[in-house]
Design an enzyme around this catalytic site. Structure first.
Site, short mmCIF file in Angstrom:
data_model
loop_
_atom_site.label_atom_id
_atom_site.label_comp_id
_atom_site.label_asym_id
_atom_site.label_seq_id
_atom_site.Cartn_x
_atom_site.Cartn_y
_atom_site.Cartn_z
CD GLN A 197 51.06 44.25 42.93
OE1 GLN A 197 51.51 45.38 42.85
NE2 GLN A 197 50.42 43.68 41.95
CE LYS A 240 52.83 55.94 50.77
NZ LYS A 240 53.45 55.97 52.10
CE1 TYR A 271 55.81 47.98 45.95
CE2 TYR A 271 54.05 46.51 45.25
CZ TYR A 271 54.72 47.71 45.15
OH TYR A 271 54.29 48.66 44.25
N GLY A 314 34.64 44.28 49.98
CA GLY A 314 35.32 45.05 51.01
C GLY A 314 35.35 46.55 50.74
CE LYS A 332 41.36 44.51 46.52
NZ LYS A 332 40.47 43.46 46.98
CE LYS A 375 44.19 63.96 27.59
NZ LYS A 375 44.04 63.37 26.25
CD GLU A 407 28.06 41.92 41.15
OE1 GLU A 407 26.82 42.04 41.11
OE2 GLU A 407 28.65 41.21 41.97
CB SER A 454 46.62 35.74 42.15
OG SER A 454 45.26 35.81 41.78
CG ASN A 506 45.43 45.55 42.73
OD1 ASN A 506 46.52 45.52 42.16
ND2 ASN A 506 44.35 46.09 42.17
CG ASN A 515 48.58 47.82 40.16
OD1 ASN A 515 49.31 48.77 39.85
ND2 ASN A 515 48.41 47.44 41.41
#
Lengths: 313, 313
Positions: B82, B47, B114, B181, B52, B271, B203, B77, B79, B305
């Site tokens: 959101q 979702k 959201y 996290g 996150k 894909k 990283e 700013s 994910n 995203n």
């Protein structure tokens, strides 16, 4: 005579061990936007990246031992060339692929990557046909048409069979329409495995031969095919057209901008890579929202082989 | 004191009804290429498009009734902005999101979509922190850190828990490392639900603060962060670092070209649409092929995203 339910069931059991039972995705955002509950059948996740793997596999599995030894031949510069090459490779069969000299290098390389044996022809339909005939005569290979073959249609049907086994109460199925092999197979699945499940086709206005074929009752052709949906430029055939005439409710035509917008929504919201042809079925639903309001709709996302460096958005 | 197995199990049961059990994808081409058997856990299908959602949901569910009524606040700013907005919306809670004035319009709109309540700050860390504190004081909202929060870490762990429940014999898990996290949560899952399952972080060389932190034993920072993996520019925190120090085997650094190449492979072969940060974990495996030879490896694809108009290939 239409193929029977038994034939579809047999094809399903036959190809099952050789193809992916592809996932079905949903998006609450897209459902809200469209007013329908949409089940996206992700054939872009199929082996070699398209539903064509199903028809090709079924067609080869239907050959006798002797015929398998002689190999198979087709003419295609698209997904069917890769599908026949890979399914032939998986089954230990030789695949001869006739491609026009002008076909993009990347498409030839994809076929070679699956051990397909490429023969080049001029780009006319006549030249491709003659080259395929020459190969048939010289090698004894069996010609398998990308869309106008009963075994290919039965194989293609298995995507919708899988979807309907998972979600038996779909009100409608929508597929893109190119050569007609997918929409014909899907319509058979809806007829035999659905409950009052109607089949629709999505087609670009720029290559609306199937729409015109259903209007006149005669197979129509395209004079021009200026569409981004490069898999949908071909025309119907004498084997799939009777099935389409009998079982497909409607062909819905869409504009090029609608295809691009639908494709963008699929990338943004489903987070998957599809080719423009796949977006045509979804665009058809979005164009005819009212007709699908509150319906449960299965959309066959036909494939995901796309030039990522040239996305149209 | 590390979180316990019981705490991870409770978080798993707590968030389960509110998040997708995301699919796991495989590719025979990628397995051949890498020499490992890779299980891609597709949090890009989660979702709002990223893992996150799990941490944010768990953190809100852990609040008392009174605290839920006062709302939650974070500065992000990316994910997490959101994720907190959507999980708060789903649970009937207000979410105050502090974003720098300079954040792209599209990111603000996503948060507003959201129902997040956006407050703008200057782009310095100090200004964001002060604005969040002001909101806490004025509204009584609970501050939830995007990565340095035990509840967020426990929520993040559930992606790997799902993966290990499906494939219990994984030899290794790899995640991208930004604020720490995800890798901390994943390491807890590997420790409690795996069988000799090691956790690795990927990283960018261009923001290798976690690598340096593990080397020196002290949380390091980045002076510059010129990486395409824009989710990985942040540094570790005092809550996740002890977990990482104890349970993460190694941080593998990758070059920018390796990130882009890994990302392209994911688009072409799986894909699916992922953001650059997600590709970093896969790039780490490809860079260290030998270490993962013949191993079963789970890779957490953290999110999807991405600005599709600016893909790096």
């Amino acid at each position: 005579m239409l193929p029977t339910k038994k034939e579809v069931e047999k094809a399903y059991k036959r190809v099952k061990p050789f193809v992916h039972n592809t996932p079905v995705l949903k998006s609450s955002f897209i459902n809200e936007l469209s007013g329908a509950e949409i089940f996206f059948k992700c054939e872009n996740f199929q082996k070699m990246g398209a539903f064509k793997m199903r028809g090709a596999t079924n067609a080869i599995l239907e050959l006798s031992k002797e015929n398998r030894q002689a190999g198979v031949v087709t003419h295609s510069s698209g997904n069917f060339a890769q599908a026949l090459s890979l399914s032939a490779k998986n089954l230990g069969v030789k695949a001869f692929i006739v491609m026009p000299k002008t076909a993009p290098k990347v498409k030839k390389e994809a076929v070679l990557g699956y051990n397909g044996i490429v023969f080049e022809s001029e780009s006319t339909t006549e030249s491709r046909r003659l080259e395929a005939e020459r190969i048939q005569t010289e090698t004894g290979a069996t010609f398998i048409h990308p869309s106008n073959s009963k075994d290919v249609i039965l194989g293609n049907a298995t995507a919708a069979v899988e979807l309907l086994k998972k979600h038996p109460n779909l009100d409608a199925l929508i597929t893109p329409v190119g050569g007609g092999g997918l929409v014909a197979g899907t319509a058979l699945a809806a007829e035999f495995f659905g409950v009052n499940c109607k089949t629709f086709g999505g087609e670009p206005f720029a290559a609306d031969d199937a729409f015109r074929s259903l209007q006149t009752g005669e197979i129509a052709f395209n004079k021009t095919t200026n569409t981004i949906a490069d898999g949908l430029k071909t025309h119907l055939g004498d084997i799939n057209f009777p099935i389409i005439k009998k079982l497909v409710s409607e062909i819905i035509r869409v504009e090029e901008e609608e295809i691009v917008a639908a494709m963008k929504l699929i990338y943004e919201r489903l987070k998957i890579v599809v080719e423009p042809s796949s977006a045509v079925a979804f665009a058809a639903l979005l164009r005819n929202k009212k007709a699908f309001q509150n319906k449960k709709v299965g959309i066959i996302l036909s494939g995901g082989n796309v030039d990522l460096a040239n996305l149209p958005f």
